[in-house]
Write an enzyme that holds these catalytic residues in place. Sequence first.
Site, PDB file in Angstrom:
ATOM      1  N   LYS A 177     -35.815  33.592  15.693  1.00 22.59           N
ATOM      2  CA  LYS A 177     -36.281  33.803  17.070  1.00 22.59           C
ATOM      3  C   LYS A 177     -36.198  35.307  17.355  1.00 22.59           C
ATOM      4  O   LYS A 177     -35.125  35.839  17.586  1.00 22.59           O
ATOM      5  CB  LYS A 177     -35.369  33.021  18.034  1.00 22.59           C
ATOM      6  CG  LYS A 177     -35.983  32.618  19.361  1.00 22.59           C
ATOM      7  CD  LYS A 177     -36.514  33.730  20.245  1.00 22.59           C
ATOM      8  CE  LYS A 177     -35.452  34.427  21.071  1.00 22.59           C
ATOM      9  NZ  LYS A 177     -36.017  35.555  21.874  1.00 22.59           N
ATOM     10  N   GLY A 230     -27.431  41.536  19.013  1.00 25.26           N
ATOM     11  CA  GLY A 230     -27.872  41.810  20.380  1.00 25.26           C
ATOM     12  C   GLY A 230     -26.708  42.303  21.208  1.00 25.26           C
ATOM     13  O   GLY A 230     -25.753  42.881  20.670  1.00 25.26           O
ATOM     14  N   SER A 231     -26.778  42.058  22.508  1.00 22.34           N
ATOM     15  CA  SER A 231     -25.783  42.608  23.429  1.00 22.34           C
ATOM     16  C   SER A 231     -24.509  41.763  23.455  1.00 22.34           C
ATOM     17  O   SER A 231     -24.514  40.586  23.067  1.00 22.34           O
ATOM     18  CB  SER A 231     -26.389  42.658  24.827  1.00 22.34           C
ATOM     19  OG  SER A 231     -26.693  41.351  25.243  1.00 22.34           O
ATOM     20  N   THR A 234     -24.807  38.445  25.724  1.00 17.21           N
ATOM     21  CA  THR A 234     -25.542  37.357  25.075  1.00 17.21           C
ATOM     22  C   THR A 234     -24.738  36.820  23.876  1.00 17.21           C
ATOM     23  O   THR A 234     -24.694  35.612  23.637  1.00 17.21           O
ATOM     24  CB  THR A 234     -26.946  37.816  24.644  1.00 17.21           C
ATOM     25  OG1 THR A 234     -27.596  38.392  25.766  1.00 17.21           O
ATOM     26  CG2 THR A 234     -27.787  36.667  24.133  1.00 17.21           C
ATOM     27  N   GLY A 235     -24.079  37.730  23.154  1.00 15.02           N
ATOM     28  CA  GLY A 235     -23.241  37.320  22.022  1.00 15.02           C
ATOM     29  C   GLY A 235     -22.130  36.383  22.464  1.00 15.02           C
ATOM     30  O   GLY A 235     -21.832  35.374  21.808  1.00 15.02           O
ATOM     31  N   GLU A 252     -23.438  40.575  15.636  1.00 15.56           N
ATOM     32  CA  GLU A 252     -23.541  42.042  15.526  1.00 15.56           C
ATOM     33  C   GLU A 252     -23.887  42.525  16.924  1.00 15.56           C
ATOM     34  O   GLU A 252     -25.014  42.345  17.373  1.00 15.56           O
ATOM     35  CB  GLU A 252     -24.667  42.428  14.557  1.00 15.56           C
ATOM     36  CG  GLU A 252     -24.508  41.872  13.159  1.00 15.56           C
ATOM     37  CD  GLU A 252     -23.528  42.659  12.316  1.00 15.56           C
ATOM     38  OE1 GLU A 252     -23.070  43.733  12.763  1.00 15.56           O
ATOM     39  OE2 GLU A 252     -23.219  42.193  11.214  1.00 15.56           O
ATOM     40  N   CYS A 286     -27.581  50.410  17.928  1.00 22.44           N
ATOM     41  CA  CYS A 286     -26.248  49.853  18.231  1.00 22.44           C
ATOM     42  C   CYS A 286     -25.141  50.772  17.752  1.00 22.44           C
ATOM     43  O   CYS A 286     -24.098  50.851  18.374  1.00 22.44           O
ATOM     44  CB  CYS A 286     -26.115  48.492  17.587  1.00 22.44           C
ATOM     45  SG  CYS A 286     -26.529  48.537  15.850  1.00 22.44           S
ATOM     46  N   GLU A 385     -22.122  51.223  26.925  1.00 19.78           N
ATOM     47  CA  GLU A 385     -23.285  51.475  26.082  1.00 19.78           C
ATOM     48  C   GLU A 385     -24.518  51.679  26.968  1.00 19.78           C
ATOM     49  O   GLU A 385     -24.820  50.834  27.801  1.00 19.78           O
ATOM     50  CB  GLU A 385     -23.499  50.273  25.159  1.00 19.78           C
ATOM     51  CG  GLU A 385     -24.636  50.461  24.194  1.00 19.78           C
ATOM     52  CD  GLU A 385     -24.787  49.284  23.246  1.00 19.78           C
ATOM     53  OE1 GLU A 385     -24.780  48.125  23.726  1.00 19.78           O
ATOM     54  OE2 GLU A 385     -24.929  49.512  22.039  1.00 19.78           O
TER      55      GLU A 385
HETATM   56  P1  NAP Z   1     -30.003  40.821  24.047  1.00 27.86           P
HETATM   57  O1  NAP Z   1     -30.530  40.826  25.396  1.00 27.86           O
HETATM   58  O2  NAP Z   1     -28.642  40.333  23.804  1.00 27.86           O
HETATM   59  O3  NAP Z   1     -31.066  40.047  23.161  1.00 27.86           O
HETATM   60  C1  NAP Z   1     -30.910  39.819  21.800  1.00 27.86           C
HETATM   61  C2  NAP Z   1     -31.641  38.569  21.419  1.00 27.86           C
HETATM   62  O4  NAP Z   1     -31.022  37.455  22.042  1.00 27.86           O
HETATM   63  C3  NAP Z   1     -33.098  38.540  21.844  1.00 27.86           C
HETATM   64  O5  NAP Z   1     -33.853  37.870  20.856  1.00 27.86           O
HETATM   65  C4  NAP Z   1     -33.041  37.724  23.121  1.00 27.86           C
HETATM   66  O6  NAP Z   1     -34.270  37.123  23.419  1.00 27.86           O
HETATM   67  C5  NAP Z   1     -32.011  36.696  22.748  1.00 27.86           C
HETATM   68  N1  NAP Z   1     -31.366  35.998  23.860  1.00 27.86           N
HETATM   69  C6  NAP Z   1     -31.268  36.378  25.162  1.00 27.86           C
HETATM   70  N2  NAP Z   1     -30.600  35.449  25.883  1.00 27.86           N
HETATM   71  C7  NAP Z   1     -30.281  34.457  25.016  1.00 27.86           C
HETATM   72  C8  NAP Z   1     -29.586  33.220  25.152  1.00 27.86           C
HETATM   73  N3  NAP Z   1     -29.082  32.799  26.316  1.00 27.86           N
HETATM   74  N4  NAP Z   1     -29.430  32.459  24.044  1.00 27.86           N
HETATM   75  C9  NAP Z   1     -29.911  32.844  22.863  1.00 27.86           C
HETATM   76  N5  NAP Z   1     -30.594  33.991  22.680  1.00 27.86           N
HETATM   77  C10 NAP Z   1     -30.770  34.797  23.738  1.00 27.86           C
HETATM   78  O7  NAP Z   1     -30.002  42.270  23.418  1.00 27.86           O
HETATM   79  P2  NAP Z   1     -31.188  43.283  23.386  1.00 27.86           P
HETATM   80  O8  NAP Z   1     -31.244  43.899  24.733  1.00 27.86           O
HETATM   81  O9  NAP Z   1     -32.387  42.672  22.806  1.00 27.86           O
HETATM   82  O10 NAP Z   1     -30.656  44.336  22.310  1.00 27.86           O
HETATM   83  C11 NAP Z   1     -29.837  45.392  22.668  1.00 27.86           C
HETATM   84  C12 NAP Z   1     -28.404  45.110  22.275  1.00 27.86           C
HETATM   85  O11 NAP Z   1     -28.311  44.735  20.915  1.00 27.86           O
HETATM   86  C13 NAP Z   1     -27.535  46.311  22.411  1.00 27.86           C
HETATM   87  O12 NAP Z   1     -26.369  45.975  23.118  1.00 27.86           O
HETATM   88  C14 NAP Z   1     -27.190  46.723  20.999  1.00 27.86           C
HETATM   89  O13 NAP Z   1     -25.988  47.362  20.832  1.00 27.86           O
HETATM   90  C15 NAP Z   1     -27.259  45.447  20.266  1.00 27.86           C
HETATM   91  N6  NAP Z   1     -27.595  45.674  18.867  1.00 27.86           N
HETATM   92  C16 NAP Z   1     -26.618  45.556  17.942  1.00 27.86           C
HETATM   93  C17 NAP Z   1     -26.880  45.765  16.595  1.00 27.86           C
HETATM   94  C18 NAP Z   1     -25.793  45.632  15.559  1.00 27.86           C
HETATM   95  O14 NAP Z   1     -26.080  45.668  14.378  1.00 27.86           O
HETATM   96  N7  NAP Z   1     -24.563  45.449  15.926  1.00 27.86           N
HETATM   97  C19 NAP Z   1     -28.177  46.080  16.202  1.00 27.86           C
HETATM   98  C20 NAP Z   1     -29.165  46.183  17.165  1.00 27.86           C
HETATM   99  C21 NAP Z   1     -28.856  45.966  18.511  1.00 27.86           C
HETATM  100  P3  NAP Z   1     -35.237  37.830  24.504  1.00 27.86           P
HETATM  101  O15 NAP Z   1     -35.439  39.235  24.036  1.00 27.86           O
HETATM  102  O16 NAP Z   1     -36.461  37.029  24.399  1.00 27.86           O
HETATM  103  O17 NAP Z   1     -34.539  37.751  25.807  1.00 27.86           O
END
Ligand code: NAP
Length: 492
Positions: A177, A230-231, A234-235, A252, A286, A385
Amino acid sequence: MQDKLFIDGKWVDAQSGEKFDVVDPSNREVFHRIARGGAADIDAAVTAARKAFDYGPWPRMGGAERAAILRRMGDEIEARKDELARLEVRDNGKPLPEAIWDIEDTAGCFHFYADLAEKLDQNPEQDIPLSMDGFSSKAVKEPVGVAGAVIPWNFPMLMGAWKVAPALAAGCSVVLKPSEVTSMTALEFGIVAQKAGLPDGALNIVTGFGPDAGQRLAEHPGVDKLAFTGSVPTGRRIMQTAAQDIKAITLELGGKSPLVVFEDVKIDEAVEWVLFGIFWNKGEVCSATSRVLVAEAIYPKFMERLVEEARKIRIGHGLEEGVLLGPLVNQSQQDKVLAAIERGKTEDAKMVCGGGIPKGLEHGCYVEPTIFADVSPDCWIWKEEIFGPVVCVRSFKTEEEAIRLANDSRFGLAAAVMSNDLERADRVARAFRAGIIWVNCSQPTFVEAPWGGYKQSGIGRELGEWGLNNYLETKQITSYDRSKPWGWYLKE
Ligand code: NAP
Ligand code: MG
């Protein structure tokens, strides 16, 4: 351009028939519409993945056979590198050279895990010496089952590869997804899989929104393992959801990673890595080193050079020659980053560069490279962040103070140190409480090395052999040699 879901080897519309917009952040224009998958589509994808895993050929093939298909996927991605990179620029905004790097790494990730799939054949089990006579035991590695992968928008295709390649190498089937913000290159995995001859159902891709498609994938009882990038919020949610039926998870998450610069470095060398550590990929990284600690002795000179060079960074469309900073991924991210900058302006910190929308680029989601100096560690901008081209800098007096400030965070994804004294650099590297440490550099990432965070930056490690192990279960098989009766109940 693909606009459907990839389920059980076929391209299908969302069951609701709904679609959503794909937006180019350089001009905010809608350039495509794709299927909005929901819970029913996730259910269909998981059913296909279950069937592929429980009855299909994929997990039953030898590692070498799987490797051949993964290699073809890697080759196909490599062959279409320029086209895929341009699609990534359009969807995400990043400059073309960075997108090319992503696609090369994506192909490299498939090639790397193809090699590890082959190695699984050579070393399928391990004999375990036992302390009791009459028994022998071995540990066997098996694929964990159906893997659900939820990925973010900052490295769209590459984050997909980090999960899809090791999962497939292990023999798992996958439901991917992607983020609704950048789904285009994720769909290309389906095209590549078909071309490479991946069995139906081994990889399924459902585009859609997090709270419906993502949430259903996290809660689906047919999923054995969840991998999320992701964030933190959400994690946390994914972890709570996965707890319901005790799914294996890898998380992650975010970071606020420090970079410590000692007084014995060449100032320009440090400036180069500080710039790369925060402005590469628009700061939507990230592991971005967004908190910089500079030795007091060189702080004024360092700040002068940093600001001077940051002002020279060419901002613009990702396809323009020489551009080093593209638009942020969408309007919402631009709003968030600008709001964070406004908050910083009210805090105990001094904005010395950037801080707004670059002149002449109001039509896109652009933000200037922004630098805050003399940032107090109590500031919100120092702790949280921002996920954009915004860096916070302050000075330190002693090594102990630098380590204390660096570790004073709820995150622990990455950290970096720059010093000419390699003994000191190693001492500081070991003192950091983070999963990824860079010495005399910041950001370069290698598929062979473990990737993941301490503290609230996540659980588990991706990449390298650790990445493969995420998708393998370990089974114990213990045998009794029947040399004599066990004789507990049935006495002679
Ligand atoms: P996000 O809002 O947490 O979204 C990540 C993914 O989760 C997206 O595919 C999102 O779908 C999905 N999602 C949202 N709500 C969900 C739910 N309730 N259940 C299941 N999945 C859900 O994060 P983002 O804004 O896309 O990415 C930025 C964050 O990712 C930053 O905090 C960054 O630090 C982190 N990140 C970490 C790494 C690492 O390796 N540690 C790498 C890259 C990014 P939608 O987009 O369709 O809402
Ligand atoms: Mg987009």
